[in-house]
Motif scaffolding. Structure first.
Motif, PDB file in Angstrom:
ATOM      1  N   THR A 105       0.866  -1.214   0.028  1.00  0.00           N
ATOM      2  CA  THR A 105       0.230  -0.333  -0.116  1.00  0.00           C
ATOM      3  C   THR A 105       0.935   1.253  -0.058  1.00  0.00           C
ATOM      4  O   THR A 105       0.538   2.503  -0.854  1.00  0.00           O
ATOM      5  N   GLN A 108       1.767   1.825  -3.523  1.00  0.00           N
ATOM      6  CA  GLN A 108       0.703   2.228  -4.227  1.00  0.00           C
ATOM      7  C   GLN A 108       0.503   3.784  -4.309  1.00  0.00           C
ATOM      8  O   GLN A 108       0.343   4.595  -5.054  1.00  0.00           O
ATOM      9  N   ASN A 189      -8.731  -0.060  -2.951  1.00  0.00           N
ATOM     10  CA  ASN A 189      -7.366   0.400  -2.959  1.00  0.00           C
ATOM     11  C   ASN A 189      -7.891   2.005  -2.253  1.00  0.00           C
ATOM     12  O   ASN A 189      -8.804   2.445  -2.599  1.00  0.00           O
TER      13      ASN A 189
END
Length: 564
Positions: A105, A108, A189
């Protein structure tokens, strides 16, 4: 955008305190052990100006775009706030990351935001997060950073020591992009929510009408500053009013940190309010506490003693939010003399939507909308929709998601079902998308049932599921007390929770009543993906992990059973 006075914008507030209160201590930072470091407004202004000059020079040398993104990856500390201010003063946009994110994460968010520089600060799990930070990404460390982060990045102090402070008063306009707040998200996400400087200033202007912060107030900063409530209430509340912030050192020292701060204003999420309650009940069982509170004179002494032990004896305004506050929990604290105001909001509106009014008993609701916030209920879905000058600019790089989040006439779709009473108080009744249908064709709203289930001290978190089953079921993660009971008296625990389940079921409609309550011993944590950093249960993760077992659990025909 509503008209905002320039002197209420974040950087202008720093310049104000720098000019009028240079020698006033405004941040208190524990450094480990008994060492504590205080920061005055003058010291903060000097360090922010030096770091801003460094960032600006680096950006110019490397050709950063005008709205370059700079990330902050750290637990709450004085340098977190100074980093945010330095990023803004340099002309850039800050991107805070939760200090508990998985490496994937982290990677990302840094890639999606096109981050050019990262502050790697106080972290408990840096080795697990480090793979998510690109090796070539420049950064800086803090005095409290992990040793290998200090080895990898030049220190804040060294940069400040060799860099002359940026002179003058750099202005950032109300309409300029201030920050990207990546939602923790219970599904999918994270999305980068874009907010302007003016949105924060308006949120404080409206919020202070309901939460009366002053320069004399004290707050303990411990919930992640990457979260919208801490960012708005604590950081921007600090800049607007000049209140004093104390920082928590660690989970182990939290009780001592509270005692040091003795906050006058305190915000916490429901799960932590429950933990505080369970800590009291472990030392003073509820029947005995209830008896003592009913006694003249003694009751007052007990109230003061319990609140002092919690570090909340000076608290004049307490609040909860980020998830529903169970009614029984609110009543328990009220009996102690601490009324908790329940707030409601989202990252997309800077958490500024509704809050109960101080001095009014509005339990079971999230109170009326803040001044200047417009609300309505969609007649088709029952969804609460709102708009205000604190609304997001949109999701970064996601125009379709932005369009989906708003109605055609510009109202935010909250995703929450609600009703609004004649006095303007809103009652949240569940999530539009969390509703599920049983095999009998009946819809079940899980949130209100979960509130009721969670009011047993053996339960720390729970989730109600059961799409396409005959009846829903409850899945409960045991609290430390529950785990202890499970190890020493499993049958007694099951009997107690069977009675608790019966008490819950009798208050539900027949189609909502739970077939079984399944007890889980494995902790649900941020690391294993079961909860968000603000302790919301990720419903889809629970169903993904246990869904295949649902039918088998139901076939056991046990009111309470262990699931792992």
């Amino acid at each position: 955008m509503a008209t905002i006075a320039t002197d209420q914008l974040a950087l202008q507030r720093l310049y104000h305190w720098e000019r009028t209160a240079a020698d006033t201590v405004t941040l208190t930072q524990p450094m480990g052990g008994t060492e504590v470091r205080d920061f005055t407004w003058g010291q903060i202004g000097d360090q922010v100006r030096r770091m801003a000059a460094f960032l600006k020079a680096k950006g110019q040398a490397e050709g950063w775009p005008a709205d370059a993104k700079v990330a902050i990856l750290s637990k709450n500390c004085a340098w977190w706030l100074m980093s945010d201010l330095a990023i803004w003063m340099a002309g850039y946009v800050s991107v805070p990351l939760y200090p508990t994110l998985a490496a994937e994460t982290v990677s990302q968010i840094l890639a999606h935001s096109e981050t050019r520089f990262v502050f790697v600060g106080k972290l408990d799990d840096w080795p697990l997060m480090k793979p998510g930070v690109p090796a070539g990404l420049a950064g800086a460390s803090y005095a409290l950073s992990p040793d290998d982060a200090k080895a990898a990045y030049e220190s804040w102090d060294a940069i400040c020591a060799r860099t002359a402070p940026l002179a003058g008063a750099v202005s950032r306009g109300a309409d300029e992009l201030c920050t990207l707040i990546y939602t923790s998200g219970t599904t999918g996400n994270p999305k980068g929510v874009m907010h302007s400087f003016g949105a924060f200033a308006w949120a404080l202007q409206s919020g202070l009408a309901r939460i009366p912060l002053t320069a004399q107030d004290r707050m303990l900063s411990y919930l992640p500053l990457a979260h919208v409530v801490e960012r708005t209430l604590v950081e921007h509340g600090w800049l607007t009013t000049g209140l004093k912030i104390y920082f928590a050192e660690s989970l182990d020292t939290f009780a001592a940190d509270l005692q040091r701060a003795r906050p006058t204003v305190f915000f916490s999420v429901p799960r932590l309010w429950v933990k505080f309650q369970q800590g009291v009940q472990a030392k003073l069982p509820q029947p005995k506490l209830a008896l003592l509170l009913r006694l003249p004179l003694i009751g007052g002494l007990v109230r003061r003693k319990v609140l002092k032990a919690l570090g909340l004896d000076q608290c004049r305004f307490a609040a909860g939010g980020a998830a529903p506050m169970p009614l029984a929990l609110l009543e328990w604290y009220e009996a102690l003399g601490l009324r908790i105001n329940e707030g409601y909001g989202m990252t997309e509106n800077l958490a500024l939507s509704h809050i109960t009014e101080a001095g009014k008993r509005q339990f079971g609701t999230v109170g009326p909308a803040y001044p200047g916030v417009q609300v309505r209920i969609d007649t088709q879905t029952g969804e609460l929709q709102m708009r205000s000058p604190a609304l997001m600019l949109g999701y970064y790089k996601e125009p379709q998601m932005t369009a989906d989040a708003l109605t055609a006439d510009g109202w935010l779709r909250t995703g929450d079902k609600a009703s609004i009473a004649d006095d303007g108080c809103a009652r949240i009744t569940g999530r539009v998308k969390d509703l599920f249908k049983t095999s009998k064709g009946k819809y079940v709203a899980p949130a209100p049932i979960e509130d009721k289930l969670g009011m047993n001290p053996a339960i720390e978190a729970c989730c109600v599921a059961g799409a396409n089953l005959g009846q829903p079921l409850g899945i409960a993660m045991l609290s430390p007390l529950g785990l202890q009971r499970a190890a020493t008296d499993a049958e007694g625990l099951k009997a107690e929770l069977a009675q608790h389940l019966a008490d819950v079921n009798v208050r539900l409609d027949p189609h909502e009543q739970l077939d079984t309550l399944v007890l889980i011993k494995t902790p649900w944590t941020v690391d294993n993906g079961f909860i968000t950093p603000t302790f919301k249960v990720k419903r889809n993760r629970v169903e993904e992990a246990y869904g295949a077992k649902f039918e088998g659990w139901v076939k056991q025909r046990a009111k309470v059973q262990f699931g792992d």
